[in-house]
Design a protein around this motif. Structure first.
Motif, PDB file in Angstrom:
ATOM      1  N   PRO A 171       0.854  -1.194   0.000  1.00 18.69           N
ATOM      2  CA  PRO A 171       0.000   0.000   0.000  1.00 18.69           C
ATOM      3  C   PRO A 171       0.886   1.240   0.000  1.00 18.69           C
ATOM      4  O   PRO A 171       2.090   1.156  -0.242  1.00 18.69           O
ATOM      5  CB  PRO A 171      -0.761  -0.137   1.312  1.00 18.69           C
ATOM      6  N   GLU A 172       0.290   2.390   0.289  1.00 16.49           N
ATOM      7  CA  GLU A 172       1.110   3.577   0.482  1.00 16.49           C
ATOM      8  C   GLU A 172       1.647   3.532   1.919  1.00 16.49           C
ATOM      9  O   GLU A 172       2.136   2.506   2.352  1.00 16.49           O
ATOM     10  CB  GLU A 172       0.271   4.823   0.202  1.00 16.49           C
ATOM     11  N   GLU A 173       1.563   4.598   2.668  1.00 16.55           N
ATOM     12  CA  GLU A 173       2.127   4.597   4.018  1.00 16.55           C
ATOM     13  C   GLU A 173       1.326   3.719   4.967  1.00 16.55           C
ATOM     14  O   GLU A 173       1.885   3.034   5.817  1.00 16.55           O
ATOM     15  CB  GLU A 173       2.183   6.026   4.562  1.00 16.55           C
ATOM     16  N   ARG A 224       2.298  -9.356  12.039  1.00 17.06           N
ATOM     17  CA  ARG A 224       3.591  -8.794  11.635  1.00 17.06           C
ATOM     18  C   ARG A 224       3.308  -7.524  10.841  1.00 17.06           C
ATOM     19  O   ARG A 224       2.819  -7.579   9.708  1.00 17.06           O
ATOM     20  CB  ARG A 224       4.389  -9.800  10.812  1.00 17.06           C
ATOM     21  N   LEU A 225       3.615  -6.389  11.476  1.00 10.13           N
ATOM     22  CA  LEU A 225       3.322  -5.086  10.895  1.00 10.13           C
ATOM     23  C   LEU A 225       4.624  -4.409  10.504  1.00 10.13           C
ATOM     24  O   LEU A 225       5.562  -4.343  11.299  1.00 10.13           O
ATOM     25  CB  LEU A 225       2.564  -4.203  11.890  1.00 10.13           C
ATOM     26  N   GLY A 226       4.676  -3.886   9.299  1.00  6.48           N
ATOM     27  CA  GLY A 226       5.867  -3.177   8.860  1.00  6.48           C
ATOM     28  C   GLY A 226       5.493  -1.894   8.153  1.00  6.48           C
ATOM     29  O   GLY A 226       4.522  -1.856   7.391  1.00  6.48           O
ATOM     30  N   ASN A 227       6.253  -0.843   8.408  1.00  7.49           N
ATOM     31  CA  ASN A 227       5.982   0.439   7.763  1.00  7.49           C
ATOM     32  C   ASN A 227       7.300   1.155   7.532  1.00  7.49           C
ATOM     33  O   ASN A 227       7.983   1.548   8.478  1.00  7.49           O
ATOM     34  CB  ASN A 227       5.062   1.299   8.631  1.00  7.49           C
ATOM     35  N   THR A 228       7.660   1.321   6.284  1.00 10.30           N
ATOM     36  CA  THR A 228       8.916   1.988   5.967  1.00 10.30           C
ATOM     37  C   THR A 228       8.905   3.450   6.396  1.00 10.30           C
ATOM     38  O   THR A 228       9.964   4.059   6.543  1.00 10.30           O
ATOM     39  CB  THR A 228       9.188   1.900   4.457  1.00 10.30           C
ATOM     40  N   ALA A 229       7.713   4.026   6.621  1.00  7.48           N
ATOM     41  CA  ALA A 229       7.624   5.418   7.072  1.00  7.48           C
ATOM     42  C   ALA A 229       7.907   5.550   8.562  1.00  7.48           C
ATOM     43  O   ALA A 229       8.049   6.658   9.063  1.00  7.48           O
ATOM     44  CB  ALA A 229       6.237   5.988   6.763  1.00  7.48           C
ATOM     45  N   GLY A 230       7.957   4.427   9.292  1.00  5.41           N
ATOM     46  CA  GLY A 230       8.395   4.485  10.677  1.00  5.41           C
ATOM     47  C   GLY A 230       7.365   4.172  11.729  1.00  5.41           C
ATOM     48  O   GLY A 230       7.714   3.985  12.882  1.00  5.41           O
ATOM     49  N   GLY A 240       6.175 -11.710  24.625  1.00  5.87           N
ATOM     50  CA  GLY A 240       6.740 -12.439  23.501  1.00  5.87           C
ATOM     51  C   GLY A 240       6.789 -11.662  22.204  1.00  5.87           C
ATOM     52  O   GLY A 240       7.044 -12.240  21.146  1.00  5.87           O
ATOM     53  N   ALA A 241       6.577 -10.344  22.257  1.00  4.09           N
ATOM     54  CA  ALA A 241       6.555  -9.527  21.041  1.00  4.09           C
ATOM     55  C   ALA A 241       7.946  -9.002  20.705  1.00  4.09           C
ATOM     56  O   ALA A 241       8.863  -9.021  21.534  1.00  4.09           O
ATOM     57  CB  ALA A 241       5.585  -8.360  21.212  1.00  4.09           C
ATOM     58  N   GLN A 242       8.088  -8.511  19.482  1.00  3.23           N
ATOM     59  CA  GLN A 242       9.308  -7.854  19.029  1.00  3.23           C
ATOM     60  C   GLN A 242       8.924  -6.481  18.483  1.00  3.23           C
ATOM     61  O   GLN A 242       8.165  -6.391  17.520  1.00  3.23           O
ATOM     62  CB  GLN A 242      10.011  -8.672  17.947  1.00  3.23           C
ATOM     63  N   LEU A 243       9.461  -5.436  19.119  1.00  2.00           N
ATOM     64  CA  LEU A 243       9.172  -4.063  18.712  1.00  2.00           C
ATOM     65  C   LEU A 243      10.469  -3.440  18.225  1.00  2.00           C
ATOM     66  O   LEU A 243      11.394  -3.234  19.008  1.00  2.00           O
ATOM     67  CB  LEU A 243       8.592  -3.266  19.885  1.00  2.00           C
ATOM     68  N   ASN A 244      10.530  -3.147  16.939  1.00  2.00           N
ATOM     69  CA  ASN A 244      11.794  -2.744  16.320  1.00  2.00           C
ATOM     70  C   ASN A 244      11.702  -1.376  15.666  1.00  2.00           C
ATOM     71  O   ASN A 244      12.184  -1.171  14.561  1.00  2.00           O
ATOM     72  CB  ASN A 244      12.218  -3.793  15.278  1.00  2.00           C
ATOM     73  N   GLY A 245      11.079  -0.437  16.342  1.00  2.00           N
ATOM     74  CA  GLY A 245      10.990   0.903  15.791  1.00  2.00           C
ATOM     75  C   GLY A 245      12.251   1.708  16.038  1.00  2.00           C
ATOM     76  O   GLY A 245      12.891   1.583  17.079  1.00  2.00           O
ATOM     77  N   ASP A 246      12.629   2.525  15.080  1.00  2.00           N
ATOM     78  CA  ASP A 246      13.739   3.450  15.270  1.00  2.00           C
ATOM     79  C   ASP A 246      13.234   4.671  16.033  1.00  2.00           C
ATOM     80  O   ASP A 246      12.075   5.055  15.928  1.00  2.00           O
ATOM     81  CB  ASP A 246      14.311   3.882  13.921  1.00  2.00           C
ATOM     82  N   GLY A 247      14.120   5.295  16.793  1.00  2.00           N
ATOM     83  CA  GLY A 247      13.692   6.443  17.589  1.00  2.00           C
ATOM     84  C   GLY A 247      12.836   5.973  18.744  1.00  2.00           C
ATOM     85  O   GLY A 247      13.295   5.269  19.636  1.00  2.00           O
ATOM     86  N   VAL A 248      11.559   6.349  18.747  1.00  2.00           N
ATOM     87  CA  VAL A 248      10.622   5.913  19.784  1.00  2.00           C
ATOM     88  C   VAL A 248       9.963   4.621  19.311  1.00  2.00           C
ATOM     89  O   VAL A 248       9.151   4.617  18.392  1.00  2.00           O
ATOM     90  CB  VAL A 248       9.558   6.989  20.066  1.00  2.00           C
ATOM     91  N   ALA A 249      10.307   3.516  19.951  1.00  2.00           N
ATOM     92  CA  ALA A 249       9.730   2.226  19.561  1.00  2.00           C
ATOM     93  C   ALA A 249       8.349   2.027  20.163  1.00  2.00           C
ATOM     94  O   ALA A 249       7.489   1.400  19.552  1.00  2.00           O
ATOM     95  CB  ALA A 249      10.656   1.089  19.989  1.00  2.00           C
ATOM     96  N   LEU A 250       8.129   2.554  21.384  1.00  2.00           N
ATOM     97  CA  LEU A 250       6.831   2.414  22.046  1.00  2.00           C
ATOM     98  C   LEU A 250       6.512   3.728  22.743  1.00  2.00           C
ATOM     99  O   LEU A 250       7.204   4.129  23.673  1.00  2.00           O
ATOM    100  CB  LEU A 250       6.855   1.265  23.053  1.00  2.00           C
TER     101      LEU A 250
END
Length: 503
Positions: free
Chosen positions: A168-170, A212-218, A258-268
């Motif tokens: 999709p888009e963002e 499994r959620l991914g977003n290149t916009a962050g 059991g989750a994996q949170l891999n955000g750059d900057g503020v992950a949560l």
């Protein structure tokens, strides 16, 4: 208006089945051939025009008495644009294993339950729609499109378990202001864009176990201001991007077990979040920081391996907090362990800079459960951390308070110092004989009493003023003991005053 003569063979079959709600199955029985991604190669014998579907849903051929009309279609390719925007649909709409060439338009529509399962869909726009039932999209693939539910209302659930939203888009799902009497069930959902749910109201909650959620916009999940009974992001949930829950209101459980949170900057981001039970036992430490400023939790549990290097804790309050041991080899969670103060203090030190409130909050919790000694250890650590922010002279005074009375939280240290100095003076003064200030006057010299007289600045025991030392080293020792006595007394008074003011 389409006439019956204009319909193709599969369209006539659907038209005839509609009044009785019978399902029309156009599959061949060959799995590879029937797979919806291969639907662009399906021929006319498996093709139905979107105009025919819309005509039936809007009331054509539904006048047969004694039956309930419904559109149920399996294994078909639907060509053209299925545009039902602004319409009122009074019939059940079910597509299984179908391929739609264009996005479904339901903007502002009023409808009953919609089922588009195990299908290939370019996208669905249901902004402002009113759905008196469920929107069931399980196991469907959205490729090159997205799901729009902005300000939509549903009497039932949004079912997107095992669905895939690709390229999709963002944002893969845009559902700001969505109101559900049910919940969002997205177990094992896969997206290549974020989920946007600001201000959504989910009566039954948000369930993303194994998603499994991914977003290149962050941002993988944006749910600021969301109200939900439960948010379950556990059992292998993975977010490649930030999870934003700022100002969310979660009445029951929020879990990242059991989750994996891999955000750059503020992950949560949980700033000003209100939650009942907060379970933060992630599978691995976060790559970005956790922001819990001004968040409130009734109960919080975590593990040592779950926290990243930086956690913002200013204003974070909780009714109870505890560590859990790492899972055993058998995979079962161990029982909750009694929190070690050292581990909790290490957790507080992940907050950058000196902030007093997290120390006060933790000490208050220890007092609440009857661990007063642990509370004092936390408050002592707070003073030591604060000392790093002071001027050199204030730091020197702080070191003195720390060494002598532990800032008032370890008053027994004063007794240790008094005993040590008394022993030192008694041994030193017993090896020599002093000279009397006035001969044949005063009490006999007693090294122990003389030492105590030097150390106690107030009052007097009659020894200090009655004797002096010809030996200069012992005379200087007496001066030092007097100075130590004053410093020790001042530190004791300052420490006790600090403790009384605090308690």
């Amino acid at each position: 208006m389409l006439s019956y003569d204009e319909l193709t063979s599969p369209e006539r079959e659907l038209w005839d089945a509609f009044p009785e709600g019978r399902r029309v199955d156009l599959r061949t029985g060959v799995p590879d051939t029937d797979a919806p991604p291969a639907g662009d190669r399906w021929g006319p014998d498996r093709t139905v025009r979107a105009a025919v579907v819309a005509t039936l849903l809007l009331g054509a051929n539904d006048d047969r008495s004694g039956t309930v009309a419904a559109l149920r279609l399996t294994g078909a390719r639907i060509t053209g644009r299925l545009n039902l925007s602004g319409t009122e649909i009074c019939h059940t709409f079910s597509l299984q294993g179908c391929r739609l060439d264009e996005a479904v338009q339901l903007h502002g529509a009023t409808t009953r339950t919609i089922e588009i399962t195990n299908s290939w869909v370019p996208g669905i726009n249901a902004e402002l729609a009113r759905i008196e039932g469920d929107l069931d999209l399980r196991r469907s693939t959205f490729e090159g499109g997205f799901l729009i539910l902005v300000n939509a209302r549903m009497a039932g659930n949004l079912l997107i378990s095992d669905a895939r939203i690709l390229d999709p888009e963002e944002w893969a799902v845009r559902a700001g202001g969505l109101v559900l009497n049910g919940g969002v069930f997205g177990q094992r959902l896969t997206t290549q864009g974020g989920l946007r749910l600001p201000g959504a109201q989910l009566l039954s909650g948000l369930f993303l176990q194994g998603a499994r959620l991914g977003n290149t916009a962050g941002v993988a999940l944006a749910a600021g201001g969301m109200a939900a009974s439960t948010v379950d992001c556990s059992q292998g949930f993975a977010a490649q991007g930030g999870v934003l829950l700022r100002r969310a209101r979660i009445e029951g459980l929020l879990t990242f077990e059991g989750a994996q949170l891999n955000g750059d900057g503020v992950a949560l981001d949980c700033v000003s979040m209100h939650v009942g039970d907060f379970d933060y036992r992630t599978a691995t430490p976060l790559s970005g920081l956790v922001d819990l400023r001004s968040a409130q939790a009734t109960w919080c549990q975590d593990s040592e391996q779950s926290w990243p290097r930086e956690v913002l804790l200013e204003g974070f309050t909780y009714g109870s907090i505890r560590f859990w041991d790492a899972p055993s080899a058998a995979g079962d969670d161990g029982p909750p362990t009694r929190d070690g103060v050292a581990r909790r203090l290490a957790w507080l030190r992940r907050n950058p800079g000196y902030v007093p409130q997290p120390y006060e909050q933790l000490a208050g919790w220890y007092r609440q459960i009857g661990h007063d000694d642990d509370a004092r250890r936390v408050l002592l650590a707070k003073q030591r951390h604060r000392r790093l922010t002071l001027s050199p002279s204030a730091r020197a005074w702080g070191h003195l308070l720390d060494v002598t009375v532990g800032y008032g939280y370890r008053p027994w240290l004063a007794g240790v110092w008094l005993l040590a100095l008394t022993l030192l003076g008694t041994l030193a003064f017993s090896t020599h004989s002093p000279s009397p200030v006035k001969r044949d006057e005063g009490s006999p010299f007693q090294p122990l009493v003389y030492t105590l007289d030097l150390l106690i600045p107030l009052g007097g025991l009659g020894q200090r003023t009655g004797w002096y030392w010809p030996n200069s080293s012992l005379q200087w020792l007496s001066y030092l003991l007097i100075a130590f006595g004053w410093m020790l007394t001042t530190a004791i008074i300052a420490g006790i005053t600090r403790t009384l003011q605090k308690n």
